[in-house]
Design a protein around this motif. Structure first.
Motif, PDB file in Angstrom:
ATOM      1  N   GLN A   5      -3.159 -58.907   4.257  1.00  0.00           N
ATOM      2  CA  GLN A   5      -2.261 -58.036   5.017  1.00  0.00           C
ATOM      3  C   GLN A   5      -1.417 -57.245   4.035  1.00  0.00           C
ATOM      4  N   VAL A   6      -1.409 -55.941   4.168  1.00  0.00           N
ATOM      5  CA  VAL A   6      -0.492 -55.107   3.397  1.00  0.00           C
ATOM      6  C   VAL A   6       0.900 -55.321   3.980  1.00  0.00           C
ATOM      7  N   CYS A   7       1.875 -55.600   3.129  1.00  0.00           N
ATOM      8  CA  CYS A   7       3.253 -55.776   3.593  1.00  0.00           C
ATOM      9  C   CYS A   7       3.752 -54.451   4.155  1.00  0.00           C
ATOM     10  N   LEU A   8       4.185 -54.454   5.407  1.00  0.00           N
ATOM     11  CA  LEU A   8       4.585 -53.218   6.071  1.00  0.00           C
ATOM     12  C   LEU A   8       5.991 -52.752   5.687  1.00  0.00           C
ATOM     13  N   ALA A   9       6.835 -53.637   5.179  1.00  0.00           N
ATOM     14  CA  ALA A   9       8.212 -53.245   4.845  1.00  0.00           C
ATOM     15  C   ALA A   9       8.262 -52.126   3.799  1.00  0.00           C
ATOM     16  N   PRO A  10       7.564 -52.242   2.667  1.00  0.00           N
ATOM     17  CA  PRO A  10       7.621 -51.135   1.712  1.00  0.00           C
ATOM     18  C   PRO A  10       6.912 -49.874   2.223  1.00  0.00           C
ATOM     19  N   GLN A  11       5.949 -50.049   3.129  1.00  0.00           N
ATOM     20  CA  GLN A  11       5.280 -48.868   3.702  1.00  0.00           C
ATOM     21  C   GLN A  11       6.272 -48.077   4.546  1.00  0.00           C
ATOM     22  N   VAL A  12       7.083 -48.786   5.303  1.00  0.00           N
ATOM     23  CA  VAL A  12       8.103 -48.127   6.128  1.00  0.00           C
ATOM     24  C   VAL A  12       9.086 -47.374   5.225  1.00  0.00           C
ATOM     25  N   ARG A  13       9.459 -47.980   4.094  1.00  0.00           N
ATOM     26  CA  ARG A  13      10.372 -47.317   3.153  1.00  0.00           C
ATOM     27  C   ARG A  13       9.731 -46.083   2.527  1.00  0.00           C
ATOM     28  N   ASP A  14       8.462 -46.201   2.131  1.00  0.00           N
ATOM     29  CA  ASP A  14       7.760 -45.047   1.550  1.00  0.00           C
ATOM     30  C   ASP A  14       7.663 -43.909   2.559  1.00  0.00           C
ATOM     31  N   LEU A  15       7.383 -44.251   3.795  1.00  0.00           N
ATOM     32  CA  LEU A  15       7.298 -43.227   4.845  1.00  0.00           C
ATOM     33  C   LEU A  15       8.656 -42.586   5.091  1.00  0.00           C
ATOM     34  N   GLN A  16       9.730 -43.379   5.014  1.00  0.00           N
ATOM     35  CA  GLN A  16      11.070 -42.823   5.217  1.00  0.00           C
ATOM     36  C   GLN A  16      11.398 -41.777   4.156  1.00  0.00           C
ATOM     37  N   TYR A  17      10.973 -42.043   2.925  1.00  0.00           N
ATOM     38  CA  TYR A  17      11.187 -41.068   1.864  1.00  0.00           C
ATOM     39  C   TYR A  17      10.501 -39.740   2.223  1.00  0.00           C
ATOM     40  N   VAL A  18       9.250 -39.814   2.680  1.00  0.00           N
ATOM     41  CA  VAL A  18       8.506 -38.604   3.022  1.00  0.00           C
ATOM     42  C   VAL A  18       9.156 -37.892   4.211  1.00  0.00           C
ATOM     43  N   ILE A  19       9.628 -38.666   5.171  1.00  0.00           N
ATOM     44  CA  ILE A  19      10.303 -38.080   6.335  1.00  0.00           C
ATOM     45  C   ILE A  19      11.565 -37.339   5.881  1.00  0.00           C
ATOM     46  N   ASP A  20      12.358 -37.991   5.030  1.00  0.00           N
ATOM     47  CA  ASP A  20      13.602 -37.381   4.555  1.00  0.00           C
ATOM     48  C   ASP A  20      13.346 -36.177   3.650  1.00  0.00           C
ATOM     49  N   HIS A  21      12.363 -36.295   2.789  1.00  0.00           N
ATOM     50  CA  HIS A  21      12.100 -35.275   1.777  1.00  0.00           C
ATOM     51  C   HIS A  21      11.311 -34.093   2.329  1.00  0.00           C
ATOM     52  N   ASP A  22      10.287 -34.381   3.141  1.00  0.00           N
ATOM     53  CA  ASP A  22       9.355 -33.336   3.576  1.00  0.00           C
ATOM     54  C   ASP A  22       9.379 -33.054   5.077  1.00  0.00           C
ATOM     55  N   HIS A  23      10.149 -33.843   5.830  1.00  0.00           N
ATOM     56  CA  HIS A  23      10.216 -33.670   7.295  1.00  0.00           C
ATOM     57  C   HIS A  23       8.817 -33.681   7.914  1.00  0.00           C
ATOM     58  N   CYS A  24       8.015 -34.657   7.507  1.00  0.00           N
ATOM     59  CA  CYS A  24       6.607 -34.723   7.908  1.00  0.00           C
ATOM     60  C   CYS A  24       6.449 -35.502   9.213  1.00  0.00           C
TER      61      CYS A  24
END
Length: 165
Positions: A5-24
């Motif tokens: 299982q890929v740990c979802l916690a760091p994935q959520v953090r990585d996605l938050q960066y993209v949301i904040d930075h690129d509004h994706c």
């Protein structure tokens, strides 16, 4: 092949960066999916668990069919395509948690100690501390009496043998 299982916690953090930075919007939708997975794994006894899990798998498939428009999202998209079987294993197996937070929490006190004290002056001291904490944490997780465990280890003739490296 070994399932993981890929740990979802760091994935959520990585996605938050993209949301904040690129509004994706792709990253936002993927993050919402992961939050929904985390929520559903907390409610395994729900009558419609299987239906909800199937819906989450379908949402993941649709998101992985959509190639994002910015570079950061594309990097995550490639990662998720490569490890897609490991993203939602926690929905197929109830013995697999969606995160490794228990492991991270077990390390938390050691990290705080290191930050407060400024670390160790010797490699030997750091290794002794790490071994000591590992023994105590293992005994605690196995429901063993910590004092008895330490007494066994410190006995003149311990009930185990040391394996030198």
């Amino acid at each position: 092949a070994h399932a993981y299982q890929v740990c979802l916690a760091p994935q959520v953090r990585d996605l938050q960066y993209v949301i904040d930075h690129d509004h994706c919007s792709w990253a936002s939708n993927m993050q919402t999916l992961f939050y929904d997975v985390l929520t559903l794994t907390q409610n395994r006894l729900a009558d419609n668990f299987d239906t909800q899990a199937r819906d989450l798998h379908e949402r993941l498939d649709r998101l992985l069919e959509t190639y994002p428009t910015n570079e950061d999202s594309q990097r995550l998209w490639r990662r998720y395509r490569k490890h897609c079987d490991a993203l939602l294993l926690c929905l197929r197996r109830d013995d697999v948690p969606p995160t490794n937070n228990a492991s991270e929490q077990a390390l938390r006190n050691s990290v705080i100690y290191r930050k407060v004290t400024g670390g160790f002056r010797t490699d030997w001291g750091a290794e002794v501390y790490a071994n000591f904490i590992s023994i105590i944490e293992t005994a605690r997780r196995q429901g063993q009496n910590i004092a008895d465990t330490l007494a066994t280890i410190l006995a003149s003739q311990p009930a185990f043998s040391w394996q030198g490296e």
